[in-house]
Design a protein around this motif. Structure first.
Motif, PDB file in Angstrom:
ATOM      1  N   ALA A 151       3.263  -3.545   2.999  1.00 19.32           N
ATOM      2  CA  ALA A 151       4.441  -2.720   3.280  1.00 19.32           C
ATOM      3  C   ALA A 151       5.677  -3.294   2.596  1.00 19.32           C
ATOM      4  CB  ALA A 151       4.665  -2.620   4.787  1.00 19.32           C
ATOM      5  N   GLY A 152       5.812  -4.623   2.633  1.00 21.22           N
ATOM      6  CA  GLY A 152       6.954  -5.259   1.984  1.00 21.22           C
ATOM      7  C   GLY A 152       6.976  -5.011   0.488  1.00 21.22           C
ATOM      8  N   GLY A 153       5.788  -5.088  -0.152  1.00 19.13           N
ATOM      9  CA  GLY A 153       5.711  -4.807  -1.583  1.00 19.13           C
ATOM     10  C   GLY A 153       6.063  -3.371  -1.910  1.00 19.13           C
ATOM     11  N   LEU A 154       5.622  -2.454  -1.058  1.00 18.32           N
ATOM     12  CA  LEU A 154       5.910  -1.041  -1.276  1.00 18.32           C
ATOM     13  C   LEU A 154       7.395  -0.731  -1.060  1.00 18.32           C
ATOM     14  CD1 LEU A 154       2.803   0.452   0.543  1.00 18.32           C
ATOM     15  CD2 LEU A 154       3.221   0.450  -1.920  1.00 18.32           C
ATOM     16  N   VAL A 155       7.992  -1.384  -0.059  1.00 22.10           N
ATOM     17  CA  VAL A 155       9.418  -1.172   0.192  1.00 22.10           C
ATOM     18  C   VAL A 155      10.250  -1.580  -1.018  1.00 22.10           C
ATOM     19  CG1 VAL A 155      11.384  -2.013   1.551  1.00 22.10           C
ATOM     20  CG2 VAL A 155       9.276  -1.323   2.706  1.00 22.10           C
ATOM     21  N   LYS A 156       9.862  -2.674  -1.666  1.00 20.73           N
ATOM     22  CA  LYS A 156      10.594  -3.139  -2.847  1.00 20.73           C
ATOM     23  C   LYS A 156      10.563  -2.109  -3.973  1.00 20.73           C
ATOM     24  CE  LYS A 156       9.865  -8.053  -1.946  1.00 20.73           C
ATOM     25  NZ  LYS A 156       9.165  -9.293  -2.393  1.00 20.73           N
ATOM     26  N   GLN A 157       9.471  -1.350  -4.052  1.00 21.46           N
ATOM     27  CA  GLN A 157       9.364  -0.322  -5.085  1.00 21.46           C
ATOM     28  C   GLN A 157      10.267   0.865  -4.791  1.00 21.46           C
ATOM     29  OE1 GLN A 157       5.300   0.819  -5.776  1.00 21.46           O
ATOM     30  NE2 GLN A 157       4.647  -1.258  -6.298  1.00 21.46           N
ATOM     31  N   GLY A 158      10.533   1.113  -3.514  1.00 20.22           N
ATOM     32  CA  GLY A 158      11.444   2.179  -3.117  1.00 20.22           C
ATOM     33  C   GLY A 158      10.948   3.582  -3.412  1.00 20.22           C
ATOM     34  N   ARG A 159       9.640   3.748  -3.561  1.00 20.43           N
ATOM     35  CA  ARG A 159       9.081   5.056  -3.934  1.00 20.43           C
ATOM     36  C   ARG A 159       8.444   5.786  -2.765  1.00 20.43           C
ATOM     37  NH1 ARG A 159       5.060   3.773  -8.771  1.00 20.43           N
ATOM     38  NH2 ARG A 159       4.747   6.024  -8.558  1.00 20.43           N
ATOM     39  N   TYR A 160       8.284   5.089  -1.631  1.00 22.69           N
ATOM     40  CA  TYR A 160       7.483   5.651  -0.559  1.00 22.69           C
ATOM     41  C   TYR A 160       8.220   5.607   0.782  1.00 22.69           C
ATOM     42  CZ  TYR A 160       4.011   4.289  -4.071  1.00 22.69           C
ATOM     43  OH  TYR A 160       3.320   4.116  -5.233  1.00 22.69           O
ATOM     44  N   ARG A 161       7.817   6.494   1.669  1.00 27.48           N
ATOM     45  CA  ARG A 161       8.250   6.445   3.063  1.00 27.48           C
ATOM     46  C   ARG A 161       7.172   5.695   3.822  1.00 27.48           C
ATOM     47  NH1 ARG A 161       7.259  10.689   7.183  1.00 27.48           N
ATOM     48  NH2 ARG A 161       8.408  10.092   9.071  1.00 27.48           N
ATOM     49  N   ILE A 162       7.542   4.587   4.452  1.00 27.98           N
ATOM     50  CA  ILE A 162       6.582   3.707   5.107  1.00 27.98           C
ATOM     51  C   ILE A 162       6.726   3.808   6.622  1.00 27.98           C
ATOM     52  CG2 ILE A 162       5.687   1.359   5.239  1.00 27.98           C
ATOM     53  CD1 ILE A 162       5.675   2.526   2.418  1.00 27.98           C
ATOM     54  N   HIS A 163       5.580   3.914   7.283  1.00 28.63           N
ATOM     55  CA  HIS A 163       5.557   4.001   8.750  1.00 28.63           C
ATOM     56  C   HIS A 163       4.433   3.105   9.253  1.00 28.63           C
ATOM     57  CE1 HIS A 163       6.291   6.426  12.549  1.00 28.63           C
ATOM     58  NE2 HIS A 163       5.243   5.675  12.856  1.00 28.63           N
ATOM     59  N   ARG A 223      -1.390  -2.860  -6.149  1.00 23.20           N
ATOM     60  CA  ARG A 223      -0.688  -3.602  -7.201  1.00 23.20           C
ATOM     61  C   ARG A 223       0.714  -4.012  -6.769  1.00 23.20           C
ATOM     62  NH1 ARG A 223      -2.664  -4.247 -12.263  1.00 23.20           N
ATOM     63  NH2 ARG A 223      -4.617  -3.160 -12.744  1.00 23.20           N
ATOM     64  N   SER A 224       1.189  -3.450  -5.679  1.00 19.01           N
ATOM     65  CA  SER A 224       2.487  -3.871  -5.160  1.00 19.01           C
ATOM     66  C   SER A 224       2.434  -5.299  -4.634  1.00 19.01           C
ATOM     67  CB  SER A 224       2.943  -2.923  -4.044  1.00 19.01           C
ATOM     68  OG  SER A 224       2.159  -3.085  -2.879  1.00 19.01           O
ATOM     69  N   VAL A 225       1.214  -5.817  -4.392  1.00 21.61           N
ATOM     70  CA  VAL A 225       1.072  -7.188  -3.910  1.00 21.61           C
ATOM     71  C   VAL A 225       0.254  -8.060  -4.858  1.00 21.61           C
ATOM     72  CG1 VAL A 225       1.402  -6.646  -1.476  1.00 21.61           C
ATOM     73  CG2 VAL A 225      -0.891  -6.497  -2.451  1.00 21.61           C
ATOM     74  N   GLY A 226      -0.019  -7.580  -6.081  1.00 23.86           N
ATOM     75  CA  GLY A 226      -0.715  -8.431  -7.047  1.00 23.86           C
ATOM     76  C   GLY A 226      -1.732  -7.703  -7.898  1.00 23.86           C
ATOM     77  N   LEU A 227      -2.718  -8.449  -8.367  1.00 23.93           N
ATOM     78  CA  LEU A 227      -3.763  -7.966  -9.267  1.00 23.93           C
ATOM     79  C   LEU A 227      -4.809  -7.153  -8.506  1.00 23.93           C
ATOM     80  CD1 LEU A 227      -5.223  -8.255 -12.134  1.00 23.93           C
ATOM     81  CD2 LEU A 227      -6.368 -10.240 -11.133  1.00 23.93           C
ATOM     82  N   THR A 228      -5.339  -6.104  -9.142  1.00 25.64           N
ATOM     83  CA  THR A 228      -6.458  -5.355  -8.561  1.00 25.64           C
ATOM     84  C   THR A 228      -7.672  -5.452  -9.482  1.00 25.64           C
ATOM     85  OG1 THR A 228      -5.740  -3.281  -9.604  1.00 25.64           O
ATOM     86  CG2 THR A 228      -4.964  -3.712  -7.357  1.00 25.64           C
ATOM     87  N   LYS A 265       1.361 -11.837   0.069  1.00 26.57           N
ATOM     88  CA  LYS A 265       2.639 -11.930   0.776  1.00 26.57           C
ATOM     89  C   LYS A 265       3.794 -12.204  -0.175  1.00 26.57           C
ATOM     90  CE  LYS A 265       0.543 -13.785   5.002  1.00 26.57           C
ATOM     91  NZ  LYS A 265       0.507 -14.946   5.928  1.00 26.57           N
ATOM     92  N   ILE A 266       3.514 -12.839  -1.299  1.00 21.51           N
ATOM     93  CA  ILE A 266       4.568 -13.137  -2.275  1.00 21.51           C
ATOM     94  C   ILE A 266       4.331 -12.406  -3.602  1.00 21.51           C
ATOM     95  CG2 ILE A 266       5.160 -15.362  -1.245  1.00 21.51           C
ATOM     96  CD1 ILE A 266       3.500 -16.692  -3.502  1.00 21.51           C
ATOM     97  N   GLY A 267       3.497 -11.359  -3.555  1.00 17.88           N
ATOM     98  CA  GLY A 267       3.259 -10.559  -4.748  1.00 17.88           C
ATOM     99  C   GLY A 267       2.294 -11.158  -5.740  1.00 17.88           C
ATOM    100  N   LEU A 268       1.545 -12.189  -5.341  1.00 17.00           N
ATOM    101  CA  LEU A 268       0.615 -12.867  -6.247  1.00 17.00           C
ATOM    102  C   LEU A 268      -0.819 -12.801  -5.727  1.00 17.00           C
ATOM    103  CD1 LEU A 268       2.747 -16.031  -7.164  1.00 17.00           C
ATOM    104  CD2 LEU A 268       2.330 -14.011  -8.582  1.00 17.00           C
ATOM    105  N   GLY A 269      -1.137 -11.715  -5.042  1.00 17.63           N
ATOM    106  CA  GLY A 269      -2.463 -11.569  -4.479  1.00 17.63           C
ATOM    107  C   GLY A 269      -3.487 -11.045  -5.462  1.00 17.63           C
ATOM    108  N   VAL A 270      -4.730 -11.018  -5.005  1.00 17.38           N
ATOM    109  CA  VAL A 270      -5.841 -10.403  -5.731  1.00 17.38           C
ATOM    110  C   VAL A 270      -6.550  -9.479  -4.754  1.00 17.38           C
ATOM    111  CG1 VAL A 270      -7.998 -10.747  -6.989  1.00 17.38           C
ATOM    112  CG2 VAL A 270      -6.160 -12.434  -7.186  1.00 17.38           C
ATOM    113  N   SER A 271      -6.816  -8.256  -5.157  1.00 17.90           N
ATOM    114  CA  SER A 271      -7.488  -7.294  -4.293  1.00 17.90           C
ATOM    115  C   SER A 271      -8.705  -6.712  -4.991  1.00 17.90           C
ATOM    116  CB  SER A 271      -6.537  -6.143  -3.912  1.00 17.90           C
ATOM    117  OG  SER A 271      -5.418  -6.624  -3.199  1.00 17.90           O
TER     118      SER A 271
END
Length: 265
Positions: A16-28, A143-148, A116-122
């Motif tokens: 959610a934090g990564g998506l909020v930074k992008q500012g493109r989505y409504r998060i709930h 990808r908002s939180v890292g590599l896919t 959590k810091i945008g350097l994840g792998v999914s």
């Protein structure tokens, strides 16, 4: 696009934090605990509630509840055609589909904590009938939180769990061991921690920038008969590499065992 989270734990908060930074989505975020809801609303500036509001087909639902709690959490969920993205380990698409009334518009992912810091792998998987548009949406979210990394078989999510899913814990284990070794050599706890972190950080950065094979990078600092050579030979005699491989294999096996606990019968 509206993105809804069922569950507000650490991984949900990271995504959610990564998506909020992008500012493109409504998060709930829907979460049972009032204290956690208040914290998430304050820290992330997102909408929160105790239960999910009505979903629609152009929404995304991210399942971020612990596997053992997922069936109960999904009991009153009406997906209404929304794309479902699951970050729950061990729950197959068949199992999730059963929990959600038979829907198959599902993407599974296995992220890790550096997200959590945008350097994840999914690791990512979807069945063949899931559209390219849905895959692209799921990919953008993770990808908002890292590599896919997309996998061609669902069972390979167990394998990626053994490498990147649980991998950060292996690194922390080695960091702790190096810190303890530094303290045994007379360094303070603070200096030992700083030395260990800087050594790992520098080595990873060098590997990324050089593009050389890991084994060659090791050889570059391992002169025969020298100090590093003595350390490496000791690691070899203790079968450190074999122990790491066995640990990964044990992790994969446990992931497979856990999946069997929730398997559709």
């Amino acid at each position: 696009m509206n993105i809804y989270f069922l569950g507000g734990g650490n991984m949900a908060a990271a995504i959610a934090g990564g998506l909020v930074k992008q500012g493109r989505y409504r998060i709930h975020i829907a979460n049972r605990g009032a204290e956690k809801r208040e914290r998430l609303a304050k820290e992330l500036n997102v909408e929160v509630s105790e239960s999910l509001p009505e979903l629609h087909s152009d929404d995304v639902l991210i399942l971020a509840v612990k596997p053992q709690d997922m069936e109960a959490a999904c009991r009153n969920v009406r997906v209404n055609g929304a794309l479902v993205l699951s970050v729950a380990a061990g729950l197959s698409i068949d199992t999730l589909s059963r929990y959600l009334g038979g829907i198959r518009r599902i993407v599974r992912t296995m992220p890790n904590t550096p997200g959590k810091i945008g350097l994840g792998v999914s690791g990512m998987f979807a069945e063949a009938e899931v559209s390219e548009a849905d895959r692209a949406t799921a990919d953008r979210i993770m990808r908002s939180v890292g590599l896919t990394v997309w996998l061609d078989e669902e069972d390979k999510l167990h394998n990626i769990t053994g490498i990147s899913g649980s991998g950060p814990a292996y690194v922390f284990y080695l960091l702790s061991a190096l810190q303890a070794a530094a303290q045994a050599q007379g360094f303070s706890e603070e200096d030992a921690r700083a030395l260990s972190l800087a050594t790992f950080k520098g080595a990873v950065a060098l590997a990324e920038q050089s593009g050389e094979d890991f084994a060659q990078l090791q050889q570059n600092v391992t002169s025969k008969g020298g100090t590093t050579h003595e350390a490496i030979e000791t690691f070899k005699s203790c079968r450190v590499a074999e122990a790491i491989a066995q640990g990964v294999e044990a992790c994969v096996k446990r992931s497979q065992e856990m999946a069997q606990q929730y398997k559709v019968v």
